[in-house]
Each structure stands twice: as structure tokens, then as C-alpha cells.
Scaffold this motif. Structure first.
Motif, short mmCIF file in Angstrom:
data_model
loop_
_atom_site.label_atom_id
_atom_site.label_comp_id
_atom_site.label_asym_id
_atom_site.label_seq_id
_atom_site.Cartn_x
_atom_site.Cartn_y
_atom_site.Cartn_z
N LEU A 55 -19.85 38.71 -26.27
CA LEU A 55 -18.66 37.99 -26.39
C LEU A 55 -17.66 38.50 -28.20
CD1 LEU A 55 -18.92 34.42 -25.15
CD2 LEU A 55 -17.62 36.34 -24.05
N ALA A 56 -18.71 38.91 -29.14
CA ALA A 56 -18.61 38.66 -30.54
C ALA A 56 -18.09 40.16 -30.13
CB ALA A 56 -19.81 38.57 -31.12
N ALA A 57 -19.48 41.14 -29.83
CA ALA A 57 -18.81 42.87 -29.64
C ALA A 57 -16.87 43.01 -29.14
CB ALA A 57 -19.50 43.61 -29.36
N SER A 58 -17.02 42.89 -28.34
CA SER A 58 -15.65 42.64 -26.90
C SER A 58 -15.07 42.63 -26.95
CB SER A 58 -16.47 43.42 -25.58
OG SER A 58 -17.28 44.23 -25.32
N PHE A 59 -15.08 40.91 -27.30
CA PHE A 59 -13.89 40.04 -27.32
C PHE A 59 -13.81 39.76 -29.03
CE2 PHE A 59 -15.79 40.15 -22.87
CZ PHE A 59 -14.62 40.48 -22.11
N ASP A 60 -14.53 39.24 -30.09
CA ASP A 60 -13.99 39.12 -30.81
C ASP A 60 -13.89 37.06 -30.56
OD1 ASP A 60 -13.67 39.34 -33.75
OD2 ASP A 60 -11.19 39.34 -33.41
N ALA A 61 -15.00 36.94 -29.96
CA ALA A 61 -15.10 35.86 -30.00
C ALA A 61 -16.05 35.11 -30.76
CB ALA A 61 -15.31 34.97 -28.38
N GLY A 62 -15.48 33.48 -31.67
CA GLY A 62 -16.23 33.32 -32.64
C GLY A 62 -16.97 32.57 -31.46
N VAL A 63 -18.04 31.78 -31.65
CA VAL A 63 -19.02 30.69 -31.29
C VAL A 63 -18.77 29.52 -32.32
CG1 VAL A 63 -21.16 30.11 -30.35
CG2 VAL A 63 -19.93 32.95 -30.25
N VAL A 64 -19.11 28.53 -32.08
CA VAL A 64 -19.02 27.20 -32.63
C VAL A 64 -20.14 26.36 -31.75
CG1 VAL A 64 -17.16 27.13 -34.32
CG2 VAL A 64 -17.20 26.33 -32.26
N THR A 65 -20.51 25.42 -32.43
CA THR A 65 -20.93 24.36 -31.97
C THR A 65 -20.45 22.86 -32.37
OG1 THR A 65 -23.04 24.45 -33.90
CG2 THR A 65 -22.88 25.44 -32.13
N THR A 66 -20.73 22.47 -31.85
CA THR A 66 -19.80 20.56 -31.88
C THR A 66 -20.67 19.43 -31.07
OG1 THR A 66 -18.58 19.18 -32.41
CG2 THR A 66 -18.39 20.37 -29.74
#
Length: 421
Positions: free
Chosen positions: A161-172
Motif C-alpha cells: 500500500l505504501a510503495a505502490s499506492f502512497d497510502a497512509g496508515v493510521v490506527t484508531t
């Protein structure tokens, strides 16, 4: 530019997507991989993925419109499903491969390359609040994965997700009220306030993840309409009734074709993007236009010379909000919805929502459009131009906004009555 749908811009600064901090959670240490998108030349499955996106868009309009104005972003929906596919195995993976047009690394590369190609026109989403549209088109796109703080997905899933889609990841903590603010602020920021809130409601202690995609476009026409030429004009609805629709008019040189008694015109924006307007024959619905018909349009426009066209086109201002879980099941994704299996994300999860919101404004100056797709997972039990032709869009019609280099459909709409929101 009329922006009747706009809300107030959320007062957030743009933040890095790889090290976000959540409300009720801490900085996520798992998203440390650098964003390295594929290029269009590297994406062997590019055509298959573009065709799958067009097919999903056409089938979505056919299922959802039901004689009502409807706008969707096939690009946003399938990007969300492509990210979900990175966490799928077994029957769910097979279904998603079919829906997305490609499998494995080829699928990842194709969606990554398409995203990177349109992001060459990335810009501040707050620009849609300006009095005038930007001189150069803005195409903003963002992805985010929000995880329950108790969830521990597979590390390779997070890395892709990070390498190919530039997707940030957060937890909540989805059981806490602050989680709603986290989802809402992200949606508001990345759509420039066009869409103010997330469609996923919290607190909900059963939520395990929410995959979010936002896409925003603001673009001027290459040849703008003169507002002085705009006037009310009769528009015949699918039921045969007539309404007075605010209709823009101009004579312009454009790519134009006639296909099975259907008129199609391509209206270019200032750069890189274009809108295709499809006027079906009398008695036909815009939702009858299939992905095979769109393929014929693409083939014709690949070599089509420009024609002088006397165009009359209604202004458009609409918004759509749908939960597409039932549509996903109908189009071949029941195992995906059932979570069989999404174990790379969580060992016991099913899809509770595939929420899609979209807005579209088309006027004399150009176009503003935005969409948000949110996939929510919950705990589960287990030549010299010829004389001008005339194209008067005075009955239900379809439109599609494409990235010109790839024909990737960013937005598609069926307009049955332009006087209705």
C-alpha cells in the motif's frame, strides 16, 4: 464557476502520507516503505485494467441510475478494490482479480502507474474554493488505511500500500468518538470541502479497518462556453416530459463521431483530460451505453479528425451517495464481501460497507468533480473540416471524464433530468 455543493474547507495543512498520526492512536511504525510507483511503460496489464474500470463504471450506472441522475468515479472505486485485493487470498482474491482485470504484481503495477500518471497534475485540493478554476487542471488523489489499534495486518500488505499506492496508515479506536473526526477530516481535506464527511459512521467497536480513496478534479475547458449564450432550452426526459434546462451553447472544432445512431463528442480540458458526452438515439437511456460501446468510442477517437460542431449542452450540478456492497455482490464479489478471505488484513473480517460519494459540476468555465470511496471491514463469524454538424443534448445523456493518454475513466454519469440535483 458555480460550486453550489461546496462546504467549508477543513483547516488542515497537507501532511505526509506515510507517517500519519491518528485520533486516539499513535504514529504507525509499519508504513516506512518509500512510495515508488510504476510507470505506464512498465504496466503490462494497463489496457486490461482500464477496460475493467470502464466496464465497472458502465455496469454501475446501469444498476444504480434507474432513471435518476447518477455520478460515480470508477477510478476511485476500483483503486479502493485494488488496495483491498492486496490483502485478499483464496476466493476473494480470485473474484477481485476478475473485477479488476488483472492479478498479482501486474495488477498492482497497472493501478500504481495509472495513479501516478494522473498525479502529474496534483495540486492543493483547496483550489476548488477559488473564484476561478486553475489555468492548469488539478487532479488530486489520496489513499489512506485506517486500522483498529488492536489489528495487526500482514507486513507485506502494508508495504505494498505504501510503495505502490502512497497510502497512509493510521490506527484508531473505532469505539471512540474521535475516530469519526479522523475519517471526516481526511475526506473534507482531500476533496477540498466538496464532500464534507465520511459515509462510515463511528463509534463502532466492530470496525476493523476503513480503506479510503479520494479523487478531486478541477479543470477549465480548452474552449470555454460564453455565459451570454447560455439560455433555458427544452429537455425531454426519459418519460417524454419536457423541462426547461439551463443550456450552454457554442460552435467548436472537436473530436466527434456517430455510432449506432448515437452522437459522441470529446470536449478537451486545458491539458491532459477530456469529457466525452454521449447522446443516445431518442427512446434510449444513457445507461444502455455499455463498455463495448465505450471501447468503440476509444478506438474511433484514437484517429478521429476534428469536426465543427454546433453544440448545445445542459449545465450539470449533482451529487450521489451510495453503499455499493450489494452492487459488488451482484457484479461478482460475494466471497469478497463475506471476507473469504481477507486474512492478510485480519483473520476474521467481512465487508460491511463499500460507501461511495461523488459530486459533479459542469458549467461554462469547466468542471469540478470529487469522489470518495470507503471500504469498511468489520469483525465476522469466521482535413478541411466539414460543415458543422449539430449536437443538441436535449434528452437523457451520458458523460465520462477521462485521462486522455490512457482513457482511464475518472468519472462517469447518467443525466436523466439536468434540472434535478
Amino acid at each position: 464557476m458555480r460550486l453550489d455543493c461546496l462546504g467549508q474547507v477543513c483547516g488542515l495543512s497537507l501532511i505526509g502520507l506515510l507517517t500519519l498520526t491518528s485520533c486516539g492512536g499513535g504514529e504507525d511504525p509499519r508504513s516506512t516503505v518509500t512510495y515508488e510507483p510504476a510507470s505506464l511503460s512498465e504496466a503490462e496489464a494497463l489496457t486490461d485494467v482500464v477496460n475493467a474500470t470502464t466496464r465497472f463504471g458502465a455496469e454501475s450506472l446501469s444498476e444504480l441510475a434507474q432513471s435518476q441522475n447518477t455520478v460515480v468515479s470508477p477510478a476511485s472505486i476500483l483503486l479502493g478494490l485494488a488496495m483491498l485485493a492486496e490483502g485478499a487470498q483464496g476466493p476473494a482474491a480470485e473474484e477481485l482479480d476478475g473485477l479488476l482485470g488483472a492479478a498479482g504484481a501486474e495488477r498492482t503495477a497497472a493501478f500504481s502507474a495509472l495513479q501516478a500518471a494522473v498525479l502529474e497534475y496534483d495540486g492543493d485540493p483547496a483550489l476548488v474554493q477559488a473564484d476561478e478554476l486553475p489555468e492548469t487542471p488539478v487532479l488530486h488523489l489520496a489513499n489512506q488505511l485506517v486500522l483498529a489499534d488492536s489489528t495487526s495486518p500482514d507486513g507485506e500488505f502494508i508495504d505494498v500500500l505504501a510503495a505502490s499506492f502512497d497510502a497512509g496508515v493510521v490506527t484508531t479506536d473505532f469505539g471512540a468518538a474521535d475516530s469519526q473526526r479522523l475519517l471526516d477530516e481526511w475526506v473534507n481535506e482531500h476533496t477540498g470541502g466538496l464532500i464534507e464527511e465520511s459515509a462510515v459512521e463511528t463509534p463502532n467497536a466492530d470496525l476493523i479497518f476503513v480503506l479510503q480513496n479520494a479523487i478531486l478534479m478541477a479543470a477549465r475547458w480548452q474552449t470555454q462556453f460564453d455565459p451570454a449564450d447560455t439560455a433555458e432550452r427544452e429537455f425531454t426526459t426519459i418519460d417524454g416530459d419536457t423541462v426547461e434546462a439551463e443550456t450552454m451553447q457554442q460552435t467548436l472544432e472537436a473530436e466527434y463521431m456517430e455510432y449506432d445512431d448515437t452522437q459522441v463528442i470529446r470536449l478537451p480540458y486545458a491539458e491532459a483530460f477530456a469529457m466525452d458526452v454521449v447522446l443516445p438515439p431518442e427512446g434510449s437511456a444513457p445507461t444502455d451505453f455499455t463498455d463495448q460501446d465505450w471501447a468503440a468510442v476509444d478506438a474511433a477517437f484514437a484517429s478521429q479528425e476534428r469536426t465543427m460542431v454546433e453544440l448545445a449542452l445542459p449545465a450539470v450540478d449533482l451529487q450521489t451517495g451510495e453503499d455499493l456492497v450489494a452492487l459488488l455482490q451482484d457484479l461478482g464479489g460475494p466471497e469478497t464481501v463475506a471476507g473469504n478471505d481477507l486474512s492478510l488484513i485480519d483473520p476474521a473480517v467481512e465487508i460491511d460497507q463499500l460507501a461511495h460519494q461523488a459530486v459533479l459540476t459542469v458549467d461554462e468555465e469547466g468542471t469540478v468533480a470529487a469522489a470518495v470511496t470507503e471500504i469498511a471491514g468489520v469483525t465476522s463469524a469466521p482535413v478541411d473540416p466539414p460543415e458543422a454538424v449539430e449536437m443538441t443534448v436535449d434528452r437523457p445523456f451520458a458523460l465520462r471524464i477521462v485521462h486522455e493518454e490512457t482513457n482511464w475513466p475518472l468519472f462517469m454519469a447518467a443525466i436523466f433530468d439536468p434540472t434535478e440535483d
